[in-house]
Write a protein that holds these residues in place. Structure first.
Motif, PDB file in Angstrom:
ATOM      1  N   UNK A 172      -8.145  10.035  -6.487  1.00 54.65           N
ATOM      2  CA  UNK A 172      -8.528   9.079  -5.099  1.00 54.65           C
ATOM      3  C   UNK A 172      -7.462   8.951  -4.428  1.00 54.65           C
ATOM      4  N   UNK A 205      -6.094   6.502  -1.476  1.00 49.83           N
ATOM      5  CA  UNK A 205      -6.427   5.130  -0.880  1.00 49.83           C
ATOM      6  C   UNK A 205      -6.102   4.989   0.648  1.00 49.83           C
ATOM      7  N   UNK A 206      -6.917   4.224   1.341  1.00 49.00           N
ATOM      8  CA  UNK A 206      -6.469   4.072   2.758  1.00 49.00           C
ATOM      9  C   UNK A 206      -5.332   3.001   2.599  1.00 49.00           C
ATOM     10  N   UNK A 207      -4.889   2.660   3.936  1.00 43.49           N
ATOM     11  CA  UNK A 207      -3.702   1.872   4.073  1.00 43.49           C
ATOM     12  C   UNK A 207      -4.114   0.483   3.806  1.00 43.49           C
TER      13      UNK A 207
END
Lengths: 110, 113
Positions: A98, A100-102
């Motif tokens: 996956x 991850x966004x920020x």
């Protein structure tokens, strides 16, 4: 490569106000997950969305997965001080890997 | 969900030295992940640790700098070698459960002086 963008970077709200964070992927996702990280803590799994257009609710939290499976949102109704933390979306194009966004850091003022 | 512990919880190390982080899970799992979280930043996957085979490293991470061991299905170690101040981060292990969700250990906070 696959990128997951998340906005806003941070948000300050008054307790009782609503809050929304948005997540956009550069590629179609097979699933998207949301995590919450309290200050000084580790990410804690909140929910996973897998179906196009899926909407799931957990008490005051509403999670949506876009029709094209490239975007998602987390909405908190009537924030409370216990909602403070950083909310991360994490997308997968397949398998367990996956991205991850920020993250969106939420500050709630009592 | 799995219960995951990490040791140490934090450490201060001098540049040029190495730190080995342990991750213990209370159940057998096929895959374990190692992440780095730099201060105020998101999580970046370092590598996937599979029991009985070499770890799979992500772009930008190499085995010489981040050697990983996975001796059995409940345990893994990550070593951060030849430390520099840029390695100051939180290092987290995680395990997948169910349908792709991940459960994280409490993390190891590393400060390099």
């Amino acid at each position: 490569g696959q990128q997951v963008m998340q906005i806003p970077q941070y948000q300050h709200v008054q307790e009782g106000e609503d809050f929304t964070t948005y997540c956009n992927s550069s590629t179609t996702l097979s699933n998207i997950q949301w995590y919450k990280q309290r200050p000084g803590g580790h990410p804690v799994f909140l929910i996973q969305l897998v179906k196009s257009g899926e909407v799931k609710k957990q008490k005051r939290l509403t999670f949506q997965f876009g029709e094209a499976k490239k975007n998602s949102s987390l909405h908190i109704t009537a924030t409370q001080t216990t909602d403070v933390g950083t909310y991360f979306c994490a997308g997968s194009a397949g398998g367990f890997k996956t991205i991850f966004g920020a993250g969106t850091r939420l500050f709630v003022k009592a | 969900s799995a219960v995951i512990s990490q040791k140490p919880s934090r450490d201060i190390c001098q540049r040029g030295t190495s730190l080995t982080i342990q991750c213990q899970v209370d159940s057998q799992v096929t895959m374990m992940f190692w992440y780095r979280q730099q201060p105020g930043q998101s999580l970046t996957l370092i590598a996937t640790a599979n029991q009985g085979s070499e770890a799979t490293y992500e772009s930008g991470f190499v085995i010489d700098k981040f050697p990983i061991s996975r001796p059995n299905l409940t345990f893994s170690t990550l070593t951060v070698s030849n430390l520099s101040p840029e390695d100051s981060s939180i290092y987290l292990c995680s395990v997948p459960q169910g349908n792709y969700e991940q459960y994280f250990g409490p993390g190891t906070r590393l400060t390099v002086t």
